[in-house]
Scaffold this active site. Structure first.
Site, PDB file in Angstrom:
ATOM      1  N   LYS A  98       4.986  12.982  -8.815  1.00 34.63           N
ATOM      2  CA  LYS A  98       5.752  11.732  -8.877  1.00 34.63           C
ATOM      3  C   LYS A  98       6.694  11.791 -10.058  1.00 34.63           C
ATOM      4  O   LYS A  98       6.402  12.459 -11.057  1.00 34.63           O
ATOM      5  CB  LYS A  98       4.802  10.540  -9.048  1.00 34.63           C
TER       6      LYS A  98
HETATM    7  P1  NAD Z   1      11.989  -1.180  -2.696  1.00 34.94           P
HETATM    8  O1  NAD Z   1      12.590  -1.059  -4.031  1.00 34.94           O
HETATM    9  O2  NAD Z   1      12.831  -0.906  -1.509  1.00 34.94           O
HETATM   10  O3  NAD Z   1      11.391  -2.666  -2.511  1.00 34.94           O
HETATM   11  C1  NAD Z   1      10.508  -3.238  -3.419  1.00 34.94           C
HETATM   12  C2  NAD Z   1      10.270  -4.699  -3.004  1.00 34.94           C
HETATM   13  O4  NAD Z   1       9.315  -5.280  -3.913  1.00 34.94           O
HETATM   14  C3  NAD Z   1      11.502  -5.580  -3.076  1.00 34.94           C
HETATM   15  O5  NAD Z   1      11.506  -6.499  -2.000  1.00 34.94           O
HETATM   16  C4  NAD Z   1      11.316  -6.345  -4.403  1.00 34.94           C
HETATM   17  O6  NAD Z   1      11.963  -7.608  -4.405  1.00 34.94           O
HETATM   18  C5  NAD Z   1       9.821  -6.509  -4.397  1.00 34.94           C
HETATM   19  N1  NAD Z   1       9.293  -6.747  -5.748  1.00 34.94           N
HETATM   20  C6  NAD Z   1       9.555  -6.063  -6.894  1.00 34.94           C
HETATM   21  N2  NAD Z   1       8.910  -6.615  -7.927  1.00 34.94           N
HETATM   22  C7  NAD Z   1       8.218  -7.674  -7.428  1.00 34.94           C
HETATM   23  C8  NAD Z   1       7.361  -8.643  -7.991  1.00 34.94           C
HETATM   24  N3  NAD Z   1       7.096  -8.649  -9.295  1.00 34.94           N
HETATM   25  N4  NAD Z   1       6.822  -9.576  -7.157  1.00 34.94           N
HETATM   26  C9  NAD Z   1       7.087  -9.596  -5.841  1.00 34.94           C
HETATM   27  N5  NAD Z   1       7.898  -8.696  -5.253  1.00 34.94           N
HETATM   28  C10 NAD Z   1       8.452  -7.752  -6.030  1.00 34.94           C
HETATM   29  O7  NAD Z   1      10.692  -0.251  -2.715  1.00 34.94           O
HETATM   30  P2  NAD Z   1       9.918   0.355  -1.487  1.00 34.94           P
HETATM   31  O8  NAD Z   1      10.393   1.742  -1.264  1.00 34.94           O
HETATM   32  O9  NAD Z   1       9.903  -0.615  -0.374  1.00 34.94           O
HETATM   33  O10 NAD Z   1       8.439   0.508  -2.116  1.00 34.94           O
HETATM   34  C11 NAD Z   1       7.523  -0.596  -2.141  1.00 34.94           C
HETATM   35  C12 NAD Z   1       6.125  -0.062  -2.429  1.00 34.94           C
HETATM   36  O11 NAD Z   1       5.767   0.896  -1.437  1.00 34.94           O
HETATM   37  C13 NAD Z   1       5.951   0.669  -3.767  1.00 34.94           C
HETATM   38  O12 NAD Z   1       4.648   0.441  -4.236  1.00 34.94           O
HETATM   39  C14 NAD Z   1       6.111   2.134  -3.380  1.00 34.94           C
HETATM   40  O13 NAD Z   1       5.503   2.992  -4.309  1.00 34.94           O
HETATM   41  C15 NAD Z   1       5.404   2.116  -2.058  1.00 34.94           C
HETATM   42  N6  NAD Z   1       5.740   3.232  -1.178  1.00 34.94           N
HETATM   43  C16 NAD Z   1       7.021   3.472  -0.803  1.00 34.94           C
HETATM   44  C17 NAD Z   1       7.295   4.520   0.079  1.00 34.94           C
HETATM   45  C18 NAD Z   1       8.674   4.781   0.608  1.00 34.94           C
HETATM   46  O14 NAD Z   1       8.798   5.618   1.513  1.00 34.94           O
HETATM   47  N7  NAD Z   1       9.705   4.098   0.140  1.00 34.94           N
HETATM   48  C19 NAD Z   1       6.249   5.342   0.527  1.00 34.94           C
HETATM   49  C20 NAD Z   1       4.942   5.062   0.131  1.00 34.94           C
HETATM   50  C21 NAD Z   1       4.700   3.988  -0.728  1.00 34.94           C
END
Ligand code: NAD
Length: 414
Positions: free
Chosen positions: A106
């Site tokens: 990561k």
């Molecule tokens: P992103 O940046 O596209 O979206 C993040 C979302 O979380 C946004 O809607 C934001 O407004 C919200 N957010 C941020 N801080 C917040 C808070 N304090 N309270 C409430 N909402 C909040 O990110 P993503 O790619 O959608 O990733 C989201 C989660 O999924 C993370 O934990 C990431 O590690 C995990 N994840 C992502 C992927 C991927 O393929 N993108 C894969 C596995 C896991």
């Protein structure tokens, strides 16, 4: 959200719980607990104003016994080394749970990219790529998008890396999550959200999910938005949504397509037609059939676990449930579908992307989606069976499946 320095302890506590019922040799267990390499970087970023800011960041390579390190790049002002170490470890388990030939890694930069212009974001990613180019590569370590990074960052990274490595036959394979026209795979952007839907669907009989069910979703970014679109097709109605600006509800169901359009224009979901503003507590603790944390770590702590009223939690974010909360939920009979299974669709299709790049292939969207569904169904069945056999939570079941696979690979190497 929890204090970030606790996140690695959270990952270790989960691992200890899994190891406690397994016969893993001590030396191997120590290797599982320790990242193989931790890279701390700092580099200057020239702002549009001419001012120079020093950027700090990390790449943690947790384990490569089963294949190249694999894991996203996160840009966030609160990124810490402890957090990146935890996320790297979770990646090792995730790639093992879905049985793709990768390890876990990561990366993170301590920056709020929302304060940067597009050229500044480009220079930031290009400098990061130049700084770590020697320790990444298609057979070494393959990054991907995570919080606040998208296909655009992946292309900036790939382009710099490719220039520095003219000897590489398949430079596109250095990073996944690229846009399709830039060597990305069909279905990658949607994969984590859709994989979450496939997991929920695969487990629906086992967890007694009603035919029609209500969902509360925290986070409407990449993962949350595709999950929201897909869950409707398997009988789900999104009745509450939260993001970093606030949370809203409509017990009749929120129209996700219109909500996403509203968010695109207004940059927030608050004020969406027909919805009522609610607190984060109501979002996560209300009486929904399924609660889906899809934002950041630590959303469900012990006090929340004691009172939340949903029978099922689907962890699309990484690490949203703290260990103490896990124990409380387990005692209360709340089913937690763990992150290392529920959100593994992203890394599964990242593997498909890497494979296509390495073999100069292009799979059609339906092929990718079919393979993703098959893989998630198989992983869900394996995890469920392991948890049933060992009489554990799904998290511990998933971890044991993963730990066994990684331990076996380590033994073969030693
Ligand atoms: P992103 O940046 O596209 O979206 C993040 C979302 O979380 C946004 O809607 C934001 O407004 C919200 N957010 C941020 N801080 C917040 C808070 N304090 N309270 C409430 N909402 C909040 O990110 P993503 O790619 O959608 O990733 C989201 C989660 O999924 C993370 O934990 C990431 O590690 C995990 N994840 C992502 C992927 C991927 O393929 N993108 C894969 C596995 C896991």
């Amino acid at each position: 959200m929890i204090k970030k320095q606790d996140v690695f302890e959270q990952a270790l506590a989960q691992l200890e719980e899994a190891l406690s019922g397994m016969r893993i040799e001590k030396g191997i267990a120590r290797q599982l607990k320790t990242p193989q390499r931790v890279i701390e970087v700092s580099f200057p970023l020239k702002k549009d104003s001419g001012e120079v800011e020093l950027i700090q960041g990390f790449r943690v390579q947790h384990n490569n016994a089963r294949g190249p390190y694999k894991g996203g790049l996160r840009y966030h002002p609160q990124v810490t080394l402890e957090e990146v170490k935890a996320l790297a470890m979770w990646m090792t388990w995730k790639t093992a749970v879905v049985d793709v030939p990768f390890g876990g890694g990561k990366g993170g930069l301590v920056i709020d990219p929302k304060t940067l212009s597009r050229p500044e974001r480009a220079r930031l990613t290009q400098s990061f790529a130049r700084t770590i180019h020697e320790v990444v590569g298609p057979r070494i370590d393959v990054p991907a998008p995570d919080v606040n990074t998208t296909g655009e960052e992946m292309v900036w990274f790939r382009t710099v890396w490719a220039k520095l490595h003219p000897e590489e036959e398949h430079p596109d394979a250095v990073i996944t999550g690229k846009p399709i026209q830039e060597g990305g795979s069909e279905g990658r952007t949607e994969a984590t959200g859709e994989g979450g839907v496939a997991t929920l669907d695969a487990l629906r009989d086992a967890i007694r999910l009603p035919k029609k069910f209500t969902v509360s979703l925290q986070g409407l970014g990449n993962v949350g938005s595709y999950f929201a679109r897909g869950v409707e097709k398997i009988g789900g109605t999104i009745v509450a949504v939260g993001d970093s600006h606030g949370a809203i509800t409509n017990p009749q169901g929120l129209n996700i397509h219109k909500l996403l359009e509203y968010k695109r224009i207004h940059k927030t979901i608050v004020g969406f037609e027909g919805s009522k503003k609610i607190s984060v507590d109501e979002l996560l603790e209300g009486p929904f059939d399924v609660v889906v944390p899809a934002a950041l770590e630590g959303a469900i702590d012990a006090s929340r676990a004691r009172i939340l009223r949903s029978p099922i939690i689907l962890e699309l974010a990484n690490g949203p449930t703290l260990p103490e909360a896990d124990q409380i939920l387990s005692k209360r009979g709340v089913i937690v579908i763990p992150d290392i299974l529920a959100n593994a669709g992203g890394v599964a299709v990242s593997y498909f992307e890497w494979y296509q790049n390495m073999h100069a292939l292009r799979w059609e969207s339906e092929v990718v989606r079919r393979r993703l569904r098959t893989l998630m169904r198989s992983a869900a069945a394996t995890v469920f069976e392991r948890a049933r056999r060992d009489q554990t939570t799904l998290r511990t079941g998933a971890l044991r499946v993963a730990v066994e696979r990684v331990a076996r690979a380590l033994e073969r190497k030693s």
